[in-house]
Design a protein around this motif. Structure first.
Motif, PDB file in Angstrom:
ATOM      1  N   LEU A 116      63.281  -6.283   2.968  1.00 28.41           N
ATOM      2  CA  LEU A 116      62.768  -6.771   1.690  1.00 28.41           C
ATOM      3  C   LEU A 116      61.380  -7.387   1.834  1.00 28.41           C
ATOM      4  N   ARG A 117      60.610  -7.272   0.762  1.00 32.05           N
ATOM      5  CA  ARG A 117      59.317  -7.933   0.667  1.00 32.05           C
ATOM      6  C   ARG A 117      59.215  -8.628  -0.676  1.00 32.05           C
ATOM      7  N   ARG A 118      58.427  -9.686  -0.708  1.00 31.01           N
ATOM      8  CA  ARG A 118      58.191 -10.346  -1.990  1.00 31.01           C
ATOM      9  C   ARG A 118      57.587  -9.354  -2.975  1.00 31.01           C
ATOM     10  N   GLY A 119      58.106  -9.377  -4.183  1.00 35.79           N
ATOM     11  CA  GLY A 119      57.634  -8.452  -5.203  1.00 35.79           C
ATOM     12  C   GLY A 119      58.512  -7.241  -5.382  1.00 35.79           C
ATOM     13  N   HIS A 120      59.426  -6.990  -4.439  1.00 38.00           N
ATOM     14  CA  HIS A 120      60.356  -5.877  -4.602  1.00 38.00           C
ATOM     15  C   HIS A 120      61.250  -6.099  -5.822  1.00 38.00           C
ATOM     16  N   VAL A 121      61.624  -5.012  -6.457  1.00 38.99           N
ATOM     17  CA  VAL A 121      62.515  -5.082  -7.616  1.00 38.99           C
ATOM     18  C   VAL A 121      63.871  -5.622  -7.188  1.00 38.99           C
ATOM     19  N   ALA A 122      64.435  -6.524  -7.986  1.00 35.70           N
ATOM     20  CA  ALA A 122      65.759  -7.092  -7.731  1.00 35.70           C
ATOM     21  C   ALA A 122      66.591  -6.945  -8.997  1.00 35.70           C
ATOM     22  N   VAL A 123      67.779  -6.381  -8.857  1.00 32.49           N
ATOM     23  CA  VAL A 123      68.679  -6.157  -9.986  1.00 32.49           C
ATOM     24  C   VAL A 123      69.972  -6.920  -9.727  1.00 32.49           C
ATOM     25  N   ALA A 124      70.347  -7.803 -10.642  1.00 33.50           N
ATOM     26  CA  ALA A 124      71.587  -8.575 -10.513  1.00 33.50           C
ATOM     27  C   ALA A 124      72.632  -8.011 -11.474  1.00 33.50           C
ATOM     28  N   ILE A 125      73.849  -7.801 -10.965  1.00 30.69           N
ATOM     29  CA  ILE A 125      74.947  -7.286 -11.782  1.00 30.69           C
ATOM     30  C   ILE A 125      76.106  -8.266 -11.661  1.00 30.69           C
ATOM     31  N   GLY A 126      76.708  -8.619 -12.784  1.00 34.27           N
ATOM     32  CA  GLY A 126      77.820  -9.554 -12.726  1.00 34.27           C
ATOM     33  C   GLY A 126      78.421  -9.820 -14.083  1.00 34.27           C
ATOM     34  N   ASN A 127      79.160 -10.924 -14.158  1.00 37.02           N
ATOM     35  CA  ASN A 127      79.924 -11.259 -15.363  1.00 37.02           C
ATOM     36  C   ASN A 127      79.583 -12.667 -15.847  1.00 37.02           C
ATOM     37  N   PRO A 128      78.340 -12.888 -16.263  1.00 34.70           N
ATOM     38  CA  PRO A 128      77.927 -14.244 -16.632  1.00 34.70           C
ATOM     39  C   PRO A 128      78.454 -14.673 -17.995  1.00 34.70           C
ATOM     40  N   LEU A 129      78.971 -15.899 -18.028  1.00 37.08           N
ATOM     41  CA  LEU A 129      79.369 -16.524 -19.298  1.00 37.08           C
ATOM     42  C   LEU A 129      80.327 -15.650 -20.095  1.00 37.08           C
ATOM     43  N   GLY A 130      81.132 -14.843 -19.417  1.00 37.83           N
ATOM     44  CA  GLY A 130      82.101 -13.998 -20.105  1.00 37.83           C
ATOM     45  C   GLY A 130      81.545 -12.663 -20.570  1.00 37.83           C
ATOM     46  N   PHE A 131      80.243 -12.444 -20.403  1.00 37.74           N
ATOM     47  CA  PHE A 131      79.650 -11.165 -20.796  1.00 37.74           C
ATOM     48  C   PHE A 131      79.731 -10.215 -19.598  1.00 37.74           C
ATOM     49  N   ASP A 132      80.822  -9.468 -19.543  1.00 35.65           N
ATOM     50  CA  ASP A 132      81.133  -8.693 -18.350  1.00 35.65           C
ATOM     51  C   ASP A 132      80.135  -7.568 -18.104  1.00 35.65           C
ATOM     52  N   TRP A 133      79.874  -7.338 -16.822  1.00 37.07           N
ATOM     53  CA  TRP A 133      79.018  -6.252 -16.339  1.00 37.07           C
ATOM     54  C   TRP A 133      77.633  -6.280 -16.988  1.00 37.07           C
ATOM     55  N   SER A 134      77.053  -7.470 -16.962  1.00 38.40           N
ATOM     56  CA  SER A 134      75.679  -7.626 -17.440  1.00 38.40           C
ATOM     57  C   SER A 134      74.700  -7.298 -16.320  1.00 38.40           C
ATOM     58  N   VAL A 135      73.536  -6.812 -16.727  1.00 40.41           N
ATOM     59  CA  VAL A 135      72.482  -6.452 -15.785  1.00 40.41           C
ATOM     60  C   VAL A 135      71.229  -7.239 -16.120  1.00 40.41           C
ATOM     61  N   THR A 136      70.646  -7.875 -15.121  1.00 38.89           N
ATOM     62  CA  THR A 136      69.344  -8.520 -15.295  1.00 38.89           C
ATOM     63  C   THR A 136      68.434  -8.041 -14.175  1.00 38.89           C
ATOM     64  N   THR A 137      67.151  -8.040 -14.440  1.00 37.16           N
ATOM     65  CA  THR A 137      66.197  -7.560 -13.445  1.00 37.16           C
ATOM     66  C   THR A 137      65.087  -8.574 -13.239  1.00 37.16           C
ATOM     67  N   GLY A 138      64.464  -8.474 -12.095  1.00 37.22           N
ATOM     68  CA  GLY A 138      63.328  -9.322 -11.769  1.00 37.22           C
ATOM     69  C   GLY A 138      62.722  -8.827 -10.479  1.00 37.22           C
ATOM     70  N   VAL A 139      62.162  -9.747  -9.725  1.00 36.71           N
ATOM     71  CA  VAL A 139      61.582  -9.405  -8.428  1.00 36.71           C
ATOM     72  C   VAL A 139      62.068 -10.395  -7.393  1.00 36.71           C
ATOM     73  N   VAL A 140      61.920 -10.010  -6.140  1.00 34.66           N
ATOM     74  CA  VAL A 140      62.157 -10.940  -5.045  1.00 34.66           C
ATOM     75  C   VAL A 140      60.994 -11.927  -5.041  1.00 34.66           C
ATOM     76  N   SER A 141      61.304 -13.196  -5.300  1.00 38.69           N
ATOM     77  CA  SER A 141      60.253 -14.209  -5.407  1.00 38.69           C
ATOM     78  C   SER A 141      59.856 -14.782  -4.059  1.00 38.69           C
ATOM     79  N   ALA A 142      60.825 -14.914  -3.151  1.00 38.22           N
ATOM     80  CA  ALA A 142      60.552 -15.472  -1.828  1.00 38.22           C
ATOM     81  C   ALA A 142      61.685 -15.083  -0.897  1.00 38.22           C
ATOM     82  N   LEU A 143      61.403 -15.117   0.387  1.00 41.29           N
ATOM     83  CA  LEU A 143      62.379 -14.761   1.414  1.00 41.29           C
ATOM     84  C   LEU A 143      62.499 -15.906   2.420  1.00 41.29           C
ATOM     85  N   GLY A 144      63.634 -15.950   3.117  1.00 39.06           N
ATOM     86  CA  GLY A 144      63.806 -16.945   4.170  1.00 39.06           C
ATOM     87  C   GLY A 144      63.979 -18.356   3.675  1.00 39.06           C
ATOM     88  N   ARG A 145      64.415 -18.519   2.420  1.00 43.48           N
ATOM     89  CA  ARG A 145      64.693 -19.861   1.911  1.00 43.48           C
ATOM     90  C   ARG A 145      65.954 -20.419   2.573  1.00 43.48           C
TER      91      ARG A 145
END
Length: 319
Positions: A116-145
Protein backbone atom coordinates in the motif's frame (compact mmCIF):
# COMPACT_ATOMS: atom_id res chain seq x y z
CA UNK A 1 -19.64 21.21 -5.61
CA UNK A 2 -22.78 19.17 -5.00
CA UNK A 3 -22.90 17.18 -8.25
CA UNK A 4 -21.10 16.49 -11.50
CA UNK A 5 -22.60 17.75 -14.75
CA UNK A 6 -21.21 15.40 -17.39
CA UNK A 7 -21.98 17.96 -20.10
CA UNK A 8 -19.38 20.37 -18.69
CA UNK A 9 -16.67 17.77 -18.05
CA UNK A 10 -13.87 17.34 -20.52
CA UNK A 11 -13.91 13.93 -22.23
CA UNK A 12 -10.76 12.88 -20.37
CA UNK A 13 -12.33 13.82 -17.02
CA UNK A 14 -15.46 11.83 -17.75
CA UNK A 15 -13.36 8.82 -18.72
CA UNK A 16 -11.38 9.04 -15.49
CA UNK A 17 -14.56 9.20 -13.39
CA UNK A 18 -16.01 6.24 -15.24
CA UNK A 19 -12.78 4.27 -14.75
CA UNK A 20 -12.72 5.05 -11.03
CA UNK A 21 -16.38 4.05 -10.65
CA UNK A 22 -15.78 0.81 -12.53
CA UNK A 23 -12.73 0.02 -10.38
CA UNK A 24 -14.69 0.48 -7.16
CA UNK A 25 -17.66 -1.49 -8.46
CA UNK A 26 -15.41 -4.37 -9.54
CA UNK A 27 -13.73 -4.47 -6.12
CA UNK A 28 -17.10 -4.52 -4.39
CA UNK A 29 -18.36 -7.29 -6.68
CA UNK A 30 -15.34 -9.39 -5.76
CA UNK A 31 -15.38 -8.92 -1.98
CA UNK A 32 -18.94 -7.86 -1.14
CA UNK A 33 -20.47 -11.36 -1.28
CA UNK A 34 -17.92 -12.53 1.32
CA UNK A 35 -19.03 -9.94 3.88
CA UNK A 36 -21.44 -10.95 6.64
CA UNK A 37 -23.24 -9.44 9.58
CA UNK A 38 -22.02 -10.76 12.93
CA UNK A 39 -24.19 -10.79 16.06
CA UNK A 40 -23.47 -12.32 19.45
CA UNK A 41 -25.54 -15.46 19.98
CA UNK A 42 -25.98 -14.64 23.68
CA UNK A 43 -28.51 -11.95 22.81
CA UNK A 44 -26.40 -9.02 23.93
CA UNK A 45 -27.02 -5.87 21.88
CA UNK A 46 -24.75 -4.69 19.12
CA UNK A 47 -23.45 -6.14 15.91
CA UNK A 48 -20.51 -5.89 13.60
CA UNK A 49 -19.19 -7.14 10.31
CA UNK A 50 -16.95 -9.98 9.19
CA UNK A 51 -15.70 -11.51 5.98
CA UNK A 52 -14.95 -15.05 4.86
CA UNK A 53 -11.40 -15.86 3.82
CA UNK A 54 -11.78 -19.54 2.85
CA UNK A 55 -14.41 -21.89 1.40
CA UNK A 56 -14.49 -23.89 4.63
CA UNK A 57 -16.07 -21.02 6.55
CA UNK A 58 -13.23 -19.11 8.21
CA UNK A 59 -14.43 -15.58 8.96
CA UNK A 60 -12.37 -12.67 10.28
CA UNK A 61 -13.95 -10.03 12.50
CA UNK A 62 -12.90 -7.76 15.39
CA UNK A 63 -12.32 -9.04 18.89
CA UNK A 64 -14.50 -6.26 20.28
CA UNK A 65 -17.39 -7.48 18.10
CA UNK A 66 -17.41 -10.96 19.67
CA UNK A 67 -15.68 -10.18 23.00
CA UNK A 68 -15.81 -13.33 25.16
CA UNK A 69 -18.79 -15.04 23.53
CA UNK A 70 -18.18 -18.52 22.12
CA UNK A 71 -20.83 -18.55 19.38
CA UNK A 72 -22.18 -15.91 17.01
CA UNK A 73 -25.07 -15.52 14.62
CA UNK A 74 -24.05 -14.94 11.01
CA UNK A 75 -26.13 -13.41 8.25
CA UNK A 76 -24.49 -13.73 4.85
CA UNK A 77 -24.86 -11.36 1.91
CA UNK A 78 -27.07 -13.88 0.08
CA UNK A 79 -29.56 -13.81 2.97
CA UNK A 80 -28.68 -17.17 4.51
CA UNK A 81 -28.44 -17.29 8.30
CA UNK A 82 -26.33 -19.59 10.43
CA UNK A 83 -24.09 -19.72 13.45
CA UNK A 84 -20.38 -19.81 14.00
CA UNK A 85 -17.88 -20.81 16.66
CA UNK A 86 -15.20 -18.38 17.77
CA UNK A 87 -11.96 -20.30 17.23
CA UNK A 88 -9.76 -17.71 18.84
CA UNK A 89 -9.32 -14.04 19.57
CA UNK A 90 -6.46 -11.62 19.99
CA UNK A 91 -7.32 -8.52 22.02
CA UNK A 92 -3.82 -7.16 21.33
CA UNK A 93 -4.70 -6.65 17.65
CA UNK A 94 -8.52 -6.58 17.92
CA UNK A 95 -8.79 -9.61 15.62
CA UNK A 96 -11.00 -12.69 16.11
CA UNK A 97 -11.47 -15.79 13.96
CA UNK A 98 -14.80 -17.59 13.49
CA UNK A 99 -15.66 -20.93 11.91
CA UNK A 100 -19.11 -20.76 10.28
CA UNK A 101 -21.41 -23.80 10.40
CA UNK A 102 -22.99 -22.82 7.09
CA UNK A 103 -21.98 -23.10 3.47
CA UNK A 104 -19.79 -20.23 2.33
CA UNK A 105 -20.47 -19.24 -1.25
CA UNK A 106 -17.88 -16.48 -1.54
CA UNK A 107 -14.64 -15.61 0.17
CA UNK A 108 -12.11 -12.80 -0.05
CA UNK A 109 -8.36 -12.86 -0.54
CA UNK A 110 -6.05 -11.30 2.01
CA UNK A 111 -3.59 -9.09 0.16
CA UNK A 112 -0.15 -7.81 1.11
CA UNK A 113 -0.65 -4.60 3.05
CA UNK A 114 3.04 -3.73 2.62
CA UNK A 115 2.34 -2.84 -1.02
CA UNK A 116 0.00 0.00 0.00
CA UNK A 117 0.91 3.63 -0.57
CA UNK A 118 -0.68 6.81 0.65
CA UNK A 119 -3.29 7.90 -1.84
CA UNK A 120 -4.29 4.40 -2.90
CA UNK A 121 -8.02 3.82 -3.25
CA UNK A 122 -9.62 2.30 -0.13
CA UNK A 123 -13.08 0.73 -0.15
CA UNK A 124 -14.84 -0.16 3.12
CA UNK A 125 -17.69 -2.70 3.14
CA UNK A 126 -19.80 -3.43 6.19
CA UNK A 127 -23.02 -3.03 8.13
CA UNK A 128 -22.94 0.42 9.74
CA UNK A 129 -25.82 1.60 11.91
CA UNK A 130 -28.04 -1.23 10.64
CA UNK A 131 -27.59 -0.30 6.97
CA UNK A 132 -26.37 -3.68 5.81
CA UNK A 133 -23.72 -4.11 3.11
CA UNK A 134 -22.93 -0.44 2.76
CA UNK A 135 -19.97 0.69 0.67
CA UNK A 136 -17.86 3.77 1.31
CA UNK A 137 -14.75 4.87 -0.53
CA UNK A 138 -11.76 7.05 0.15
CA UNK A 139 -7.99 6.84 0.09
CA UNK A 140 -5.26 5.50 2.29
CA UNK A 141 -4.42 8.57 4.36
CA UNK A 142 -1.40 7.22 6.23
CA UNK A 143 0.45 3.99 6.93
CA UNK A 144 2.25 2.58 9.95
CA UNK A 145 0.04 4.26 12.53
CA UNK A 146 -0.28 2.88 16.06
CA UNK A 147 -3.44 2.85 18.16
CA UNK A 148 -4.54 1.40 21.47
CA UNK A 149 -6.51 -1.84 21.57
CA UNK A 150 -9.32 -2.26 24.11
CA UNK A 151 -6.87 -3.89 26.54
CA UNK A 152 -4.52 -0.92 26.38
CA UNK A 153 -1.82 -2.55 24.28
CA UNK A 154 -0.57 -0.84 21.16
CA UNK A 155 -1.61 -2.16 17.74
CA UNK A 156 1.19 -1.51 15.27
CA UNK A 157 1.10 -1.08 11.49
CA UNK A 158 -2.41 0.38 11.43
CA UNK A 159 -3.81 1.87 8.21
CA UNK A 160 -5.46 5.29 8.41
CA UNK A 161 -8.16 5.98 5.84
CA UNK A 162 -10.84 8.54 5.15
CA UNK A 163 -13.37 5.94 3.95
CA UNK A 164 -16.34 6.63 6.22
CA UNK A 165 -16.84 4.13 9.06
CA UNK A 166 -19.58 3.96 11.66
CA UNK A 167 -20.59 1.55 14.45
CA UNK A 168 -21.30 -1.77 12.76
CA UNK A 169 -18.45 -1.42 10.25
CA UNK A 170 -16.09 -3.00 12.76
CA UNK A 171 -14.64 -6.25 11.46
CA UNK A 172 -15.46 -5.55 7.84
CA UNK A 173 -12.86 -5.49 5.07
CA UNK A 174 -10.87 -2.56 3.76
CA UNK A 175 -10.42 -3.38 0.09
CA UNK A 176 -7.85 -2.26 -2.47
CA UNK A 177 -8.64 -1.27 -6.06
CA UNK A 178 -7.57 -4.76 -7.15
CA UNK A 179 -10.23 -6.39 -4.96
CA UNK A 180 -7.90 -7.69 -2.24
CA UNK A 181 -8.51 -7.18 1.47
CA UNK A 182 -5.71 -4.97 2.79
CA UNK A 183 -7.14 -4.24 6.23
CA UNK A 184 -9.74 -5.09 8.85
CA UNK A 185 -11.77 -2.01 9.77
CA UNK A 186 -11.49 -1.57 13.49
CA UNK A 187 -12.21 1.90 14.80
CA UNK A 188 -13.22 5.46 14.14
CA UNK A 189 -12.26 8.43 16.29
CA UNK A 190 -15.61 9.71 17.50
CA UNK A 191 -16.03 13.42 16.90
CA UNK A 192 -13.28 13.52 14.29
CA UNK A 193 -14.01 14.28 10.67
CA UNK A 194 -13.43 11.21 8.53
CA UNK A 195 -10.51 9.62 10.39
CA UNK A 196 -10.81 5.85 10.51
CA UNK A 197 -8.46 2.93 11.02
CA UNK A 198 -7.95 -0.65 9.89
CA UNK A 199 -5.63 -3.36 11.15
CA UNK A 200 -3.26 -4.24 8.30
CA UNK A 201 -4.00 -7.46 6.45
CA UNK A 202 -0.49 -8.76 7.14
CA UNK A 203 -1.18 -8.48 10.87
CA UNK A 204 -4.54 -10.22 10.44
CA UNK A 205 -2.86 -12.98 8.43
CA UNK A 206 -0.33 -13.55 11.22
CA UNK A 207 -3.08 -13.71 13.87
CA UNK A 208 -5.14 -16.17 11.80
CA UNK A 209 -2.11 -18.41 11.30
CA UNK A 210 -1.32 -18.41 15.02
CA UNK A 211 -4.91 -19.21 16.00
CA UNK A 212 -5.19 -22.05 13.49
CA UNK A 213 -1.86 -23.52 14.56
CA UNK A 214 -1.86 -22.94 18.32
CA UNK A 215 -5.40 -21.85 19.23
CA UNK A 216 -4.02 -18.55 20.43
CA UNK A 217 -1.49 -15.89 19.52
CA UNK A 218 1.83 -16.64 21.16
CA UNK A 219 3.94 -13.80 22.48
CA UNK A 220 7.19 -13.88 24.36
CA UNK A 221 7.05 -13.35 28.13
CA UNK A 222 9.99 -12.38 30.35
CA UNK A 223 8.13 -11.45 33.54
CA UNK A 224 8.67 -7.76 34.14
CA UNK A 225 6.60 -4.65 34.65
CA UNK A 226 8.20 -1.50 33.34
CA UNK A 227 7.62 2.15 32.64
CA UNK A 228 8.50 4.34 29.68
CA UNK A 229 10.90 6.95 31.06
CA UNK A 230 13.29 9.58 29.77
CA UNK A 231 16.69 8.13 28.94
CA UNK A 232 19.36 10.18 30.70
CA UNK A 233 21.73 11.70 28.19
CA UNK A 234 24.85 10.29 29.85
CA UNK A 235 23.42 6.76 29.60
CA UNK A 236 22.39 7.30 25.96
CA UNK A 237 25.93 8.47 25.12
CA UNK A 238 27.53 5.53 26.91
CA UNK A 239 25.20 3.04 25.18
CA UNK A 240 25.37 4.72 21.79
CA UNK A 241 21.57 4.92 21.86
CA UNK A 242 19.65 7.19 19.50
CA UNK A 243 16.35 7.18 21.42
CA UNK A 244 15.48 9.74 24.09
CA UNK A 245 13.22 7.43 26.10
CA UNK A 246 13.48 3.82 27.20
CA UNK A 247 12.07 1.24 29.65
CA UNK A 248 12.93 1.13 33.33
CA UNK A 249 12.04 -2.08 35.16
CA UNK A 250 9.58 -1.49 37.98
CA UNK A 251 8.91 -5.08 39.04
CA UNK A 252 10.23 -8.54 38.29
CA UNK A 253 8.18 -11.68 38.81
CA UNK A 254 9.87 -14.35 40.94
CA UNK A 255 11.29 -17.32 39.03
CA UNK A 256 10.57 -15.58 35.71
CA UNK A 257 12.92 -15.53 32.69
CA UNK A 258 13.93 -11.99 33.68
CA UNK A 259 14.82 -13.12 37.19
CA UNK A 260 16.80 -16.07 35.87
CA UNK A 261 18.59 -13.73 33.45
CA UNK A 262 19.85 -11.45 36.20
CA UNK A 263 17.64 -8.44 35.55
CA UNK A 264 16.84 -6.24 38.54
CA UNK A 265 14.34 -3.58 39.47
CA UNK A 266 15.64 -0.19 38.36
CA UNK A 267 17.54 -1.52 35.32
CA UNK A 268 17.10 0.30 32.03
CA UNK A 269 16.45 -1.91 28.98
CA UNK A 270 18.12 -0.10 26.09
CA UNK A 271 17.77 -2.70 23.31
CA UNK A 272 16.49 -6.19 22.46
CA UNK A 273 18.83 -8.07 20.12
CA UNK A 274 20.29 -4.64 19.14
CA UNK A 275 16.79 -3.28 18.35
CA UNK A 276 16.31 0.04 20.18
CA UNK A 277 13.75 0.13 22.97
CA UNK A 278 12.18 3.57 23.25
CA UNK A 279 9.31 2.49 25.48
CA UNK A 280 7.11 -0.30 26.75
CA UNK A 281 5.40 -0.60 23.36
CA UNK A 282 8.75 -1.24 21.65
CA UNK A 283 9.55 -3.93 24.21
CA UNK A 284 6.21 -5.65 23.62
CA UNK A 285 6.64 -5.46 19.85
CA UNK A 286 10.16 -6.89 19.94
CA UNK A 287 9.16 -9.77 22.21
CA UNK A 288 7.08 -11.58 19.61
CA UNK A 289 6.52 -15.30 19.18
CA UNK A 290 9.74 -15.74 17.20
CA UNK A 291 11.74 -15.16 20.38
CA UNK A 292 10.00 -17.79 22.51
CA UNK A 293 12.41 -20.44 23.75
CA UNK A 294 15.63 -18.89 22.44
CA UNK A 295 18.16 -16.69 24.13
CA UNK A 296 17.60 -12.98 23.63
CA UNK A 297 20.33 -10.42 24.25
CA UNK A 298 19.15 -7.40 26.24
CA UNK A 299 21.34 -4.30 26.36
CA UNK A 300 20.90 -3.08 29.93
CA UNK A 301 22.15 -0.14 31.96
CA UNK A 302 21.95 -1.67 35.40
CA UNK A 303 21.32 -0.19 38.83
CA UNK A 304 25.05 -0.31 39.56
CA UNK A 305 25.79 2.04 36.68
CA UNK A 306 27.19 -0.56 34.29
CA UNK A 307 26.31 -1.09 30.65
CA UNK A 308 25.91 -4.87 30.34
CA UNK A 309 24.33 -7.54 28.19
CA UNK A 310 21.83 -9.86 29.90
CA UNK A 311 20.66 -13.07 28.24
CA UNK A 312 17.04 -14.05 28.78
CA UNK A 313 15.04 -16.98 27.37
CA UNK A 314 11.43 -15.80 26.96
CA UNK A 315 8.57 -18.15 27.70
CA UNK A 316 5.22 -18.24 25.88
CA UNK A 317 2.39 -15.91 26.88
CA UNK A 318 -1.07 -16.37 25.40
CA UNK A 319 -2.26 -13.32 23.47
Amino acid sequence: MGYFDRDVLRPDDAALIDAYSQTVADAVDLVGPAVSRIERADGRPGHGSGFAISPDGLIITNHHVVEETKTVRIRAANGSVGHGTVLGRDPDTDIALIRADMDVQSWARLGNSKTLRRGHVAVAIGNPLGFDWSVTTGVVSALGRSMRASNGRLIDDVIQTDAALNPGNSGGPLVSSSGEVVGVNTAVIMGAQGIAFAVASNTANFVVSEILRFGQVRRAFIGIAGDTVALPRRIALQAGAVQTTTVRIRRIEPASPAAHGGLREGDYIIAVDTLPVAGVDDLIRHLDGSRIGRMVALTVYDVDGNLVTRYVEPASRAG
